[in-house]
Structures are given as structure tokens and as C-alpha cells.
Design a protein around this motif. Structure first.
Motif, PDB file in Angstrom:
ATOM      1  N   ARG A  62       0.267  -1.981  -0.340  1.00  0.00           N
ATOM      2  CA  ARG A  62       0.470   0.174  -0.300  1.00  0.00           C
ATOM      3  C   ARG A  62       0.625   0.899   0.347  1.00  0.00           C
ATOM      4  O   ARG A  62       0.311   2.143  -0.564  1.00  0.00           O
ATOM      5  CB  ARG A  62      -1.208   0.049   1.352  1.00  0.00           C
ATOM      6  CG  ARG A  62      -0.438   0.046   2.465  1.00  0.00           C
ATOM      7  CD  ARG A  62      -1.583  -0.209   3.839  1.00  0.00           C
ATOM      8  NE  ARG A  62      -0.714  -0.491   5.284  1.00  0.00           N
ATOM      9  CZ  ARG A  62      -0.422   0.982   6.271  1.00  0.00           C
ATOM     10  NH1 ARG A  62      -1.096   1.991   5.412  1.00  0.00           N
ATOM     11  NH2 ARG A  62      -0.298   0.246   6.930  1.00  0.00           N
ATOM     12  N   SER A  66       0.549   3.938  -2.828  1.00  0.00           N
ATOM     13  CA  SER A  66       0.203   5.654  -2.553  1.00  0.00           C
ATOM     14  C   SER A  66       0.547   6.194  -3.358  1.00  0.00           C
ATOM     15  O   SER A  66      -0.638   7.400  -3.476  1.00  0.00           O
ATOM     16  CB  SER A  66       0.855   5.941  -1.141  1.00  0.00           C
ATOM     17  OG  SER A  66       0.623   7.017  -0.440  1.00  0.00           O
ATOM     18  N   ARG A  72      -3.870   9.374   0.339  1.00  0.00           N
ATOM     19  CA  ARG A  72      -4.655  10.275   1.556  1.00  0.00           C
ATOM     20  C   ARG A  72      -4.445  11.576   1.385  1.00  0.00           C
ATOM     21  O   ARG A  72      -4.392  12.473   0.734  1.00  0.00           O
ATOM     22  CB  ARG A  72      -2.751   9.644   2.165  1.00  0.00           C
ATOM     23  CG  ARG A  72      -2.778   8.275   2.227  1.00  0.00           C
ATOM     24  CD  ARG A  72      -0.986   7.791   2.639  1.00  0.00           C
ATOM     25  NE  ARG A  72      -1.253   6.348   2.628  1.00  0.00           N
ATOM     26  CZ  ARG A  72       0.546   5.759   3.378  1.00  0.00           C
ATOM     27  NH1 ARG A  72       1.164   6.566   2.572  1.00  0.00           N
ATOM     28  NH2 ARG A  72       0.478   4.640   3.866  1.00  0.00           N
ATOM     29  N   GLU A  97      -7.460   6.154   3.798  1.00  0.00           N
ATOM     30  CA  GLU A  97      -6.388   5.580   4.070  1.00  0.00           C
ATOM     31  C   GLU A  97      -6.971   3.634   3.411  1.00  0.00           C
ATOM     32  O   GLU A  97      -6.479   3.179   2.969  1.00  0.00           O
ATOM     33  CB  GLU A  97      -6.091   4.645   5.387  1.00  0.00           C
ATOM     34  CG  GLU A  97      -4.936   3.853   5.443  1.00  0.00           C
ATOM     35  CD  GLU A  97      -3.354   4.420   4.666  1.00  0.00           C
ATOM     36  OE1 GLU A  97      -2.883   3.073   5.016  1.00  0.00           O
ATOM     37  OE2 GLU A  97      -3.413   5.980   4.778  1.00  0.00           O
ATOM     38  N   ARG A 101      -5.537   0.878   2.250  1.00  0.00           N
ATOM     39  CA  ARG A 101      -5.561  -0.975   3.189  1.00  0.00           C
ATOM     40  C   ARG A 101      -6.595  -2.252   2.245  1.00  0.00           C
ATOM     41  O   ARG A 101      -5.928  -3.393   2.807  1.00  0.00           O
ATOM     42  CB  ARG A 101      -6.561  -0.654   4.782  1.00  0.00           C
ATOM     43  CG  ARG A 101      -5.910   0.838   5.145  1.00  0.00           C
ATOM     44  CD  ARG A 101      -5.166  -0.327   6.318  1.00  0.00           C
ATOM     45  NE  ARG A 101      -3.743   0.663   7.255  1.00  0.00           N
ATOM     46  CZ  ARG A 101      -3.770   0.432   8.220  1.00  0.00           C
ATOM     47  NH1 ARG A 101      -2.931  -0.972   7.795  1.00  0.00           N
ATOM     48  NH2 ARG A 101      -2.502   1.692   8.453  1.00  0.00           N
ATOM     49  N   ASP A 384       0.467   9.925  10.189  1.00  0.00           N
ATOM     50  CA  ASP A 384      -0.386   8.981   9.691  1.00  0.00           C
ATOM     51  C   ASP A 384      -2.043  10.388   8.844  1.00  0.00           C
ATOM     52  O   ASP A 384      -2.391   9.925   7.647  1.00  0.00           O
ATOM     53  CB  ASP A 384      -1.950   8.779  11.370  1.00  0.00           C
ATOM     54  CG  ASP A 384      -3.048   8.521  10.020  1.00  0.00           C
ATOM     55  OD1 ASP A 384      -3.321   7.238   9.388  1.00  0.00           O
ATOM     56  OD2 ASP A 384      -3.980   8.567  11.448  1.00  0.00           O
ATOM     57  N   ASP A 385      -1.431  10.858   8.625  1.00  0.00           N
ATOM     58  CA  ASP A 385      -1.684  12.054   7.899  1.00  0.00           C
ATOM     59  C   ASP A 385      -0.985  13.467   7.535  1.00  0.00           C
ATOM     60  O   ASP A 385       0.347  13.254   8.505  1.00  0.00           O
ATOM     61  CB  ASP A 385      -3.349  12.156   7.986  1.00  0.00           C
ATOM     62  CG  ASP A 385      -3.435  13.701   9.716  1.00  0.00           C
ATOM     63  OD1 ASP A 385      -3.007  14.422   9.433  1.00  0.00           O
ATOM     64  OD2 ASP A 385      -4.410  13.100  10.373  1.00  0.00           O
TER      65      ASP A 385
END
Length: 509
Positions: A62, A66, A72, A97, A101, A384-385
Motif C-alpha cells: 500500500r 500511495s 491519503r 487510507e 488498506r 498518519d496524515d
């Protein structure tokens, strides 16, 4: 195996081991793995299988996808107050995400690649669970495979609410952007790359004239004959209230026939093959030979970190056949590429090898694997972001703006590496001082002279190679200077590890 024999005839086995380890599980080889590669180069193929079977393989798939999917979240698209949720940015990060995933699970569970567009499930975490109509367990945490409960078509990522949140539409656009995103991501075809001669005679302010041009004007039909019928499949994801999480997260079967009212009025079809809903579209894509071809080309380009050329045609054919022979399992494809000459590019003189650059996922996971430290703030992982900018600073690009990953080191990347290395080194030194075992022993903090073997071990663990005598001497000198200045062996070890983690060799492999 010919490729392995070539590797054992003098090329750098530890460099290849590091490349496999970082690409397939996002971590540097352990000291034990490096020792095994040095003592028994013939056993390297067994290491490859171990890496492919690792629980982190899906994460690397993943991460590689991306920059292609561009889902994202790197910024909120509305003020927090307009969303009836406590953590707007967390919700949007999770939505972005979700599609990745799904791909990661297909890879990790060794499912056929066609499940990506035909599955009856998705991936949800606790941020999405309150809004997504799924069977996510009450009180559950983390990303879990779940099934939809709103009876949306069984079409894998094609019915991902997160995918179509990232690629929205208006009634005027009529899902054309969504259709092009789909064929770009899954079929490696982009309508925007086509040369188009615009007919300046068409009156774009006249709806009737535009409608007629879309059906009859050659300069319009060339693209719209493909895009419009595919776009007609997606009206069930049309969002009428963009600030309503329920509207974003749910499928709306009552809107499926909006194609009769908006856009060019084209019935749903895929390159001339008619269908009724997204399940039909999923089956049509799964049967398209461009679908596996595109996976091969994208994976090769990602693992080689370069654009493919006509000279790669033979290799693409070889890897495609390995992919098909392996039941379109992504492990088969990655194995084929990882054992190819074009992937290794490790010459008899390792100095001639073309290095690759860590992506943000690899950077943070490799740092975590060595030190046990991750940068968290406001209760969230800073990677995460991109609300804090770290992901783009370390080469992640900006998804909303269509900017893919960076392939060469930048000043911002080196600055982020320096600060994160310092924080991680300080963390593990303090943690091991209190409870030894990860990188240091109790004796390391009770000495007035650094153990050179410890320095060599730290160097190998972080950079996958042995230091020279001069490098060891410099680090010993640094340790002693820090110990004398700070009066602390903990600070001395933190400084030495910081210096190692700041080496360019940590970013490239």
C-alpha cells in the motif's frame, strides 16, 4: 538459480538483503540476518521467502501504491465545525487510507488480485466504524476486514467510500473525473494524456449544444465515449451534502439512475460492454488484460524507482507471466521482480549500484523497528496524515494536489531526518538505560570507555553495513566528547546513534 549465483560471485549480498528487507517489510535486516548473509550467501533465497511472508508485506504494497492512488489526506476539505465528528482530520485520514488498506489486505492475505475489484468487504478502523455501515465489532480497535451492511454492490475497492470521497464529482462533471481516476489507477490509461483538438465552435454556454457535441463531435467523442459510460456507474456515490459524514460514508442506490438526468445521458458500460451496477464494472475490469498488465508496470516502476521504457518490455512480459502463473497473487509478482537483474542493479563493484530512496512509510517504520520510537502528537501518529507536514517533508508528496513521491533527497527531507533521528536516538537510549535490551546493555551505561563492538553493532543495525576503522574511531571520539561534556553515558550513546541515523546511507539503499 542464475541470479543468486551472480550475487554470490562477489557482489554485495548484504546490500541486496537490505534492499529486499526494506522493500518487502519496511525494516532494515537484523544483525542475525546480516551475519547469516555474510556467512552463507547461498541461503539468501530463503531470506527472500521469509521477507515475503512477513506480516508487514501488505504495508509495503500500500505504501508503494500511495503515490499512484493519491487518496491519503493531507488537509481537511472543510472547517471542523461543518462535520458532526469529534476528529474531522482523523476521519478524513482514515477515509483516505481505506482504499490502500483494501489493496494491502489483498496482498497480505495472498488473495487473487481480482479480489481488489470483486470483493464483498472493506477495511475499517475505529475512526470509520461509527459512520460506515459495516459489521465492525463493537468496541473494536485497529484496521479490520469487515463486510458492508447496506447492500452495496460487491465490487471491492470500487465501492470504497474513501476512494470516492477523495475523487468527488458534481452533476456537471458527471463522474468523469472518477472514471478517469479509475482507469488511470487500475488500467494505466489516462484520458488527460491524450492529445485533443478542441472544437472552438462549440458554444459551451449552451447545454443543448454541449450535449450534442458529446455524442456527435469527433473532438469530444474520442474521450467522452469512454469516460461518460464508465462514469454512469458511480451515481450511487454522488454526495449531495459534502459536510455530512453519513452522506460521505454511505452508498445511495436511489441515486444510481441519475445518469439519465445528468451528464451525457450515457447508459453504464465499460469500453462498449454494457452493465447495470458496480459489481458488473468490477467483473469487467477483472477480465480486462490491462488490469494485470498495469499492476506489473506500476510495481516495477515503484520497486525500480524509475519510469519504465521500451527497453523494459521483455522484463514486463516475464513478470506478467510470473504474476499470472502465480494466480495473480501479488507475492508472485514482487518475488519475480525482486529476483531480477534490473531490480538488483548491484554490480561487481557495489559503488556502481544505483541507490534507491526510502519512502515516508519505510523511513518511519525502519526508524521504529530499530529504536521503538514513533512521533506522536495530539494523540495521533504524525505520519498518519500530513497535517504536520512530516509526510511531505520526507518525500510523500501532496495527494490532494496530485503530487507523487520525491525520488531524490531534498533539504527538507534531510532536516526531518536529522530531527527525527535525534528524537529516536534519545528515546531508545533513555528506554534502554531504564530497561536494557533493545540496543544497549546495562554495562553500556556503566563504563567510561565505549565498547567498540557496540558501536559496530549499532552501525550495522542502522545502515546494513560494517563501518570502516576510521568511522569507528570517529564515533568513539564523539562518544568520549559527549560523555565528558554532558557527564552522561546515556547522552553519549544517544549522540552516537543520532550521528549514525543521520548518515545519508540511512535514507538510501
Amino acid at each position: 538459480m542464475v541470479w543468486l549465483m551472480a550475487c554470490t560471485d562477489g557482489t554485495d549480498t548484504t546490500a541486496l538483503l537490505a534492499r529486499w528487507s526494506l522493500d518487502l517489510r519496511g525494516a532494515r535486516p537484523t544483525l542475525e540476518e546480516l551475519d547469516a548473509a555474510e556467512s552463507d550467501p547461498d541461503g539468501l533465497d530463503g531470506q527472500l521467502e521469509t521477507f515475503l511472508a512477513d506480516d508487514r508485506f501488505g504495508d509495503q504494497v500500500r505504501a508503494a501504491a500511495s503515490p499512484i492512488w493519491l487518496t491519503r489526506a493531507d488537509e481537511a476539505d472543510s472547517a471542523d465545525v461543518s462535520y458532526a465528528v469529534e476528529d474531522t482530520k482523523g476521519l478524513l485520514a482514515a477515509m483516505g487510507e481505506e482504499p490502500l488498506r483494501i489493496l494491502g489486505y489483498v496482498a497480505q492475505a495472498d488473495l487473487p488480485y481480482t479480489d481488489l475489484v470483486t470483493g464483498d468487504w472493506t477495511m475499517v478502523d475505529e475512526r470509520l466504524a461509527p459512520w460506515y455501515p459495516t459489521d465492525y465489532p463493537e468496541g473494536g480497535t485497529g484496521w479490520q476486514k469487515v463486510r458492508w451492511t447496506d447492500h452495496r454492490p460487491e465490487a471491492g475497492v470500487l465501492v470504497s467510500s474513501g476512494l470516492w470521497w477523495r475523487y468527488p464529482t458534481t452533476t456537471g462533471n458527471a463522474n468523469r473525473g472518477r472514471a478517469n481516476a479509475l482507469i488511470r489507477i487500475l488500467l494505466c490509461s489516462d484520458v488527460l494524456d491524450q492529445d485533443v483538438e478542441v472544437d472552438a465552435e462549440v458554444d459551451l454556454t449552451d447545454d443543448a449544444a454541449v450535449h450534442d457535441a458529446l455524442h456527435n463531435n469527433p473532438s469530444c467523442v474520442a474521450c467522452h465515449s469512454v469516460i461518460d459510460p464508465i462514469g454512469s456507474y458511480f451515481w450511487g456515490f454522488y454526495v449531495e451534502f459534502g459536510s455530512n459524514p453519513a452522506d460521505l460514508a454511505n452508498y445511495h442506490p436511489e441515486r444510481e439512475r441519475y445518469w439519465q438526468t445528468y451528464g451525457a445521458g450515457q447508459t453504464p458500460s465499460f469500453y462498449g460492454v454494457p452493465g447495470d451496477n458496480l459489481a458488473d464494472l468490477g467483473r469487467q475490469i477483472a477480465a480486462d488484460p490491462r488490469f494485470p498488465n498495469c499492476a506489473v508496470e506500476q510495481t516495477m516502476a515503484s520497486l525500480l524507482q524509475r519510469d519504465l521504457t521500451m527497453h523494459d518490455t521483455t522484463a514486463v512480459t516475464v513478470h506478467r507471466q510470473a504474476f499470472l502463473d502465480g494466480g495473480t497473487k501479488l507475492r508472485s509478482l514482487w518475488r519475480s521482480i525482486a529476483t531480477s537483474d534490473e531490480y538488483r542493479e548491484i554490480a561487481e563493484d557495489p559503488a556502481d549500484a544505483r541507490p534507491k530512496l526510502l519512502n515516508p512509510d519505510q523511513f518511519v517504520s525502519a526508524l521504529d523497528d530499530i529504536t521503538g520510537w514513533r512521533f506522536t502528537t495530539d494523540g495521533a501518529d504524525a505520519f498518519d496524515d500530513d497535517r504536520y507536514g512530516l509526510r511531505s517533508m520526507t518525500g510523500g508528496g501532496r495527494a490532494v494536489f496530485g503530487a507523487g513521491k520525491v525520488l531524490e533527497p531534498t533539504p527538507a527531507m534531510v532536516l526531518a531526518q536529522a530531527r527525527l533521528a535525534e528524537a529516536a536516538a534519545a528515546y531508545v537510549a533513555a528506554a534502554d538505560h531504564a530497561d536494557p535490551g533493545r540496543l544497549f546493555t546495562a554495562e553500556d551505561f556503566e563504563t567510561d570507555t565505549p565498547d567498540e563492538e557496540r558501536i559496530v553493532a549499532l552501525y550495522r543495525r542502522a545502515l546494513s553495513r560494517r563501518p570502516s576503522d576510521d568511522e569507528v574511531a570517529e564515533l568513539v571520539s564523539l562518544w568520549q566528547e559527549l560523555r565528558d561534556t554532558e557527564g552522561s553515558t546515556e547522552s553519549a550513546w544517544a549522540g552516537v546513534l543520532t550521528a549514525i541515523l543521520r548518515q545519508p546511507d540511512f535514507l538510501v539503499y
